[in-house]
Design a protein around this motif. Structure first.
Motif, PDB file in Angstrom:
ATOM      1  N   ASN A   1     -12.786   1.253  20.249  1.00  0.00           N
ATOM      2  CA  ASN A   1     -12.509   2.601  19.748  1.00  0.00           C
ATOM      3  C   ASN A   1     -11.197   2.729  18.974  1.00  0.00           C
ATOM      4  O   ASN A   1     -10.656   3.824  18.858  1.00  0.00           O
ATOM      5  CB  ASN A   1     -12.508   3.620  20.902  1.00  0.00           C
ATOM      6  N   GLN A   2     -10.683   1.629  18.430  1.00  0.00           N
ATOM      7  CA  GLN A   2      -9.455   1.718  17.644  1.00  0.00           C
ATOM      8  C   GLN A   2      -9.577   0.817  16.409  1.00  0.00           C
ATOM      9  O   GLN A   2      -9.106  -0.317  16.403  1.00  0.00           O
ATOM     10  CB  GLN A   2      -8.244   1.318  18.484  1.00  0.00           C
ATOM     11  N   PRO A   3     -10.252   1.291  15.359  1.00  0.00           N
ATOM     12  CA  PRO A   3     -10.324   0.497  14.131  1.00  0.00           C
ATOM     13  C   PRO A   3      -8.927   0.261  13.565  1.00  0.00           C
ATOM     14  O   PRO A   3      -8.147   1.207  13.393  1.00  0.00           O
ATOM     15  CB  PRO A   3     -11.161   1.375  13.199  1.00  0.00           C
ATOM     16  N   VAL A   4      -8.619  -0.991  13.282  1.00  0.00           N
ATOM     17  CA  VAL A   4      -7.277  -1.390  12.861  1.00  0.00           C
ATOM     18  C   VAL A   4      -7.381  -2.434  11.754  1.00  0.00           C
ATOM     19  O   VAL A   4      -8.248  -3.315  11.797  1.00  0.00           O
ATOM     20  CB  VAL A   4      -6.484  -2.001  14.052  1.00  0.00           C
ATOM     21  N   ILE A   5      -6.496  -2.325  10.780  1.00  0.00           N
ATOM     22  CA  ILE A   5      -6.279  -3.400   9.813  1.00  0.00           C
ATOM     23  C   ILE A   5      -4.817  -3.797   9.932  1.00  0.00           C
ATOM     24  O   ILE A   5      -3.928  -2.955   9.782  1.00  0.00           O
ATOM     25  CB  ILE A   5      -6.627  -2.971   8.380  1.00  0.00           C
ATOM     26  N   ALA A   6      -4.563  -5.057  10.234  1.00  0.00           N
ATOM     27  CA  ALA A   6      -3.222  -5.485  10.634  1.00  0.00           C
ATOM     28  C   ALA A   6      -2.770  -6.713   9.846  1.00  0.00           C
ATOM     29  O   ALA A   6      -3.133  -7.841  10.192  1.00  0.00           O
ATOM     30  CB  ALA A   6      -3.194  -5.804  12.130  1.00  0.00           C
ATOM     31  N   PRO A   7      -1.974  -6.525   8.810  1.00  0.00           N
ATOM     32  CA  PRO A   7      -1.427  -7.707   8.139  1.00  0.00           C
ATOM     33  C   PRO A   7      -0.456  -8.494   9.003  1.00  0.00           C
ATOM     34  O   PRO A   7      -0.362  -9.722   8.882  1.00  0.00           O
ATOM     35  CB  PRO A   7      -0.732  -7.127   6.901  1.00  0.00           C
ATOM     36  N   PHE A   8       0.258  -7.797   9.933  1.00  0.00           N
ATOM     37  CA  PHE A   8       1.199  -8.516  10.804  1.00  0.00           C
ATOM     38  C   PHE A   8       1.583  -7.593  11.958  1.00  0.00           C
ATOM     39  O   PHE A   8       2.622  -6.929  11.933  1.00  0.00           O
ATOM     40  CB  PHE A   8       2.450  -8.934  10.027  1.00  0.00           C
ATOM     41  N   TRP A   9       0.702  -7.558  12.988  1.00  0.00           N
ATOM     42  CA  TRP A   9       0.933  -6.675  14.128  1.00  0.00           C
ATOM     43  C   TRP A   9       1.939  -7.324  15.072  1.00  0.00           C
ATOM     44  O   TRP A   9       1.656  -8.313  15.741  1.00  0.00           O
ATOM     45  CB  TRP A   9      -0.380  -6.399  14.842  1.00  0.00           C
ATOM     46  N   ALA A  10       3.137  -6.754  15.090  1.00  0.00           N
ATOM     47  CA  ALA A  10       4.218  -7.230  15.945  1.00  0.00           C
ATOM     48  C   ALA A  10       5.225  -6.088  16.082  1.00  0.00           C
ATOM     49  O   ALA A  10       5.039  -5.018  15.505  1.00  0.00           O
ATOM     50  CB  ALA A  10       4.865  -8.484  15.368  1.00  0.00           C
ATOM     51  N   ASP A  11       6.310  -6.310  16.811  1.00  0.00           N
ATOM     52  CA  ASP A  11       7.244  -5.236  17.163  1.00  0.00           C
ATOM     53  C   ASP A  11       8.293  -5.027  16.075  1.00  0.00           C
ATOM     54  O   ASP A  11       9.455  -5.417  16.209  1.00  0.00           O
ATOM     55  CB  ASP A  11       7.898  -5.554  18.510  1.00  0.00           C
ATOM     56  N   VAL A  12       7.876  -4.364  15.000  1.00  0.00           N
ATOM     57  CA  VAL A  12       8.776  -4.067  13.888  1.00  0.00           C
ATOM     58  C   VAL A  12       9.779  -2.988  14.308  1.00  0.00           C
ATOM     59  O   VAL A  12       9.422  -1.996  14.935  1.00  0.00           O
ATOM     60  CB  VAL A  12       7.975  -3.594  12.654  1.00  0.00           C
ATOM     61  N   ASP A  13      11.029  -3.190  13.926  1.00  0.00           N
ATOM     62  CA  ASP A  13      12.101  -2.240  14.228  1.00  0.00           C
ATOM     63  C   ASP A  13      12.928  -2.069  12.959  1.00  0.00           C
ATOM     64  O   ASP A  13      13.566  -3.015  12.491  1.00  0.00           O
ATOM     65  CB  ASP A  13      12.961  -2.778  15.374  1.00  0.00           C
ATOM     66  N   THR A  14      12.902  -0.860  12.397  1.00  0.00           N
ATOM     67  CA  THR A  14      13.609  -0.602  11.142  1.00  0.00           C
ATOM     68  C   THR A  14      14.873   0.226  11.343  1.00  0.00           C
ATOM     69  O   THR A  14      15.425   0.767  10.380  1.00  0.00           O
ATOM     70  CB  THR A  14      12.681   0.132  10.155  1.00  0.00           C
TER      71      THR A  14
ATOM     72  N   GLY B   1       8.770 -16.980  19.883  1.00  0.00           N
ATOM     73  CA  GLY B   1       8.289 -17.198  21.249  1.00  0.00           C
ATOM     74  C   GLY B   1       7.525 -16.007  21.790  1.00  0.00           C
ATOM     75  O   GLY B   1       7.011 -15.171  21.052  1.00  0.00           O
ATOM     76  N   GLY B   2       7.436 -15.907  23.100  1.00  0.00           N
ATOM     77  CA  GLY B   2       6.760 -14.784  23.742  1.00  0.00           C
ATOM     78  C   GLY B   2       5.323 -14.630  23.287  1.00  0.00           C
ATOM     79  O   GLY B   2       4.558 -15.592  23.244  1.00  0.00           O
ATOM     80  N   THR B   3       4.931 -13.392  22.952  1.00  0.00           N
ATOM     81  CA  THR B   3       3.605 -13.100  22.422  1.00  0.00           C
ATOM     82  C   THR B   3       3.728 -12.837  20.940  1.00  0.00           C
ATOM     83  O   THR B   3       4.090 -11.739  20.520  1.00  0.00           O
ATOM     84  CB  THR B   3       2.980 -11.873  23.115  1.00  0.00           C
ATOM     85  N   PRO B   4       3.446 -13.838  20.090  1.00  0.00           N
ATOM     86  CA  PRO B   4       3.634 -13.679  18.646  1.00  0.00           C
ATOM     87  C   PRO B   4       2.629 -12.714  18.022  1.00  0.00           C
ATOM     88  O   PRO B   4       1.676 -12.253  18.667  1.00  0.00           O
ATOM     89  CB  PRO B   4       3.448 -15.106  18.111  1.00  0.00           C
ATOM     90  N   ALA B   5       2.820 -12.457  16.745  1.00  0.00           N
ATOM     91  CA  ALA B   5       2.047 -11.479  15.999  1.00  0.00           C
ATOM     92  C   ALA B   5       0.578 -11.877  15.855  1.00  0.00           C
ATOM     93  O   ALA B   5       0.195 -13.037  16.003  1.00  0.00           O
ATOM     94  CB  ALA B   5       2.664 -11.297  14.611  1.00  0.00           C
ATOM     95  N   GLN B   6      -0.229 -10.864  15.532  1.00  0.00           N
ATOM     96  CA  GLN B   6      -1.638 -11.052  15.201  1.00  0.00           C
ATOM     97  C   GLN B   6      -1.894 -10.452  13.822  1.00  0.00           C
ATOM     98  O   GLN B   6      -1.360  -9.387  13.487  1.00  0.00           O
ATOM     99  CB  GLN B   6      -2.534 -10.355  16.226  1.00  0.00           C
ATOM    100  N   ALA B   7      -2.724 -11.117  13.027  1.00  0.00           N
ATOM    101  CA  ALA B   7      -3.109 -10.614  11.713  1.00  0.00           C
ATOM    102  C   ALA B   7      -4.619 -10.637  11.579  1.00  0.00           C
ATOM    103  O   ALA B   7      -5.280 -11.566  12.045  1.00  0.00           O
ATOM    104  CB  ALA B   7      -2.471 -11.457  10.603  1.00  0.00           C
ATOM    105  N   GLY B   8      -5.166  -9.603  10.942  1.00  0.00           N
ATOM    106  CA  GLY B   8      -6.606  -9.533  10.730  1.00  0.00           C
ATOM    107  C   GLY B   8      -7.090  -8.105  10.728  1.00  0.00           C
ATOM    108  O   GLY B   8      -6.340  -7.177  10.415  1.00  0.00           O
ATOM    109  N   TYR B   9      -8.356  -7.916  11.064  1.00  0.00           N
ATOM    110  CA  TYR B   9      -8.894  -6.559  11.166  1.00  0.00           C
ATOM    111  C   TYR B   9      -9.851  -6.470  12.347  1.00  0.00           C
ATOM    112  O   TYR B   9     -10.384  -7.480  12.824  1.00  0.00           O
ATOM    113  CB  TYR B   9      -9.601  -6.125   9.876  1.00  0.00           C
ATOM    114  N   ASP B  10     -10.065  -5.230  12.812  1.00  0.00           N
ATOM    115  CA  ASP B  10     -10.947  -4.965  13.950  1.00  0.00           C
ATOM    116  C   ASP B  10     -11.633  -3.632  13.698  1.00  0.00           C
ATOM    117  O   ASP B  10     -10.961  -2.609  13.504  1.00  0.00           O
ATOM    118  CB  ASP B  10     -10.133  -4.924  15.239  1.00  0.00           C
ATOM    119  N   ALA B  11     -12.976  -3.628  13.674  1.00  0.00           N
ATOM    120  CA  ALA B  11     -13.721  -2.399  13.430  1.00  0.00           C
ATOM    121  C   ALA B  11     -13.713  -1.452  14.616  1.00  0.00           C
ATOM    122  O   ALA B  11     -14.151  -0.300  14.500  1.00  0.00           O
ATOM    123  CB  ALA B  11     -15.164  -2.730  13.049  1.00  0.00           C
ATOM    124  N   GLY B  12     -13.245  -1.909  15.778  1.00  0.00           N
ATOM    125  CA  GLY B  12     -13.187  -1.044  16.946  1.00  0.00           C
ATOM    126  C   GLY B  12     -14.519  -0.821  17.626  1.00  0.00           C
ATOM    127  O   GLY B  12     -14.639   0.038  18.488  1.00  0.00           O
TER     128      GLY B  12
END
Length: 236
Positions: free
Chosen positions: A94-107, A185-196
């Motif tokens: 239930n969460q359609p997502v398109i993610a070029p680089f899903w990680a903990d971005v801090d601006t 390290g830790g849990t690195p980023a994920q890239a791709g898409y998910d139709a949910g």
């Protein structure tokens, strides 16, 4: 509540973080302070834009969307905004997502912490850019520079579209609250898409490993275009 973890040992990485001089440039020339269009949100951690209109409708595996949310953490979503900072392995219900680089971005660490922009240069194109963004918590010693473009391909069928990812600079994979130390390290980023829908998803090579940094050196289009990845969504 987000907390910061410190690793007890130093990670030995078997690859270089240097980026190739030939890494594909990001699309630009859209106005705004950086040439990438309008700022989607003020400097933040885990924030999102308001709901934004798409200039065209997309058929994302049977679900039609004409609006989306830009999330600070390297992705866009369609049903609601998404503040989750440690990437969840696709598929996500239930969460359609398109993610070029899903990680903990801090601006928040300004100047130098980057920003997230959106542009619609024409009625068939939407471009979202994470321009030289840092990672949690308030780190800008390593920066990532990447982009997602959605291209209307209604010429091939109603609702058809292309997804394009461009990676110009990738230096970190993980925020401190995802088990990272110094951006790695830790849990690195994920890239791709998910139709949910629990069935239709695609994950780019290197996701959930430090090898995701190699997306800047590789392509599914051409060896002459390192950092360029494209996906065609047809007939839903």
């Amino acid at each position: 509540m987000k907390t910061t973890f410190k690793l007890l040992s130093v990670l030995a990485l078997g690859f270089s973080l240097m980026q190739p001089a030939s890494a594909i440039p990001l699309r630009s020339g859209f106005g705004g302070v950086a040439g990438y269009g309008e700022l989607t949100q003020n400097p933040n951690d885990d924030g999102s834009s308001n709901r934004l209109d798409l200039p065209f409708s997309i058929n994302f595996f049977g679900q039609s969307f004409n609006s989306f949310f830009v999330n600070n953490n390297g992705n866009v979503s369609f049903n609601s905004s998404l503040g989750t900072y440690t990437p969840r392995q696709f598929p996500i219900a239930n969460q359609p997502v398109i993610a070029p680089f899903w990680a903990d971005v801090d601006t928040r660490n300004q100047p130098g912490g980057g920003a997230v922009y959106v542009a619609a240069p024409n009625a068939d194109t939407v471009v979202v850019t994470w321009n030289n963004v840092g990672y949690f918590s308030n780190n800008n010693d390593k920066l990532n520079d990447f982009q997602m473009t959605l291209l209307n391909r209604a010429d091939t069928g109603a609702g058809n579209f292309d997804i394009e990812f461009r990676y110009n600079r990738l230096e970190w994979t993980t925020g401190d609250a995802s088990g990272g130390s110094g951006g790695l390290g830790g849990t690195p980023a994920q890239a791709g898409y998910d139709a949910g829908d629990g069935n239709n998803f695609f994950v780019l090579p290197g996701s959930f490993s430090n090898n995701i940094l190699n997306l800047v050196n590789t392509s599914n289009v051409s060896q002459e275009a390192p950092g360029l990845w494209t996906m065609a969504i047809r007939n839903g």
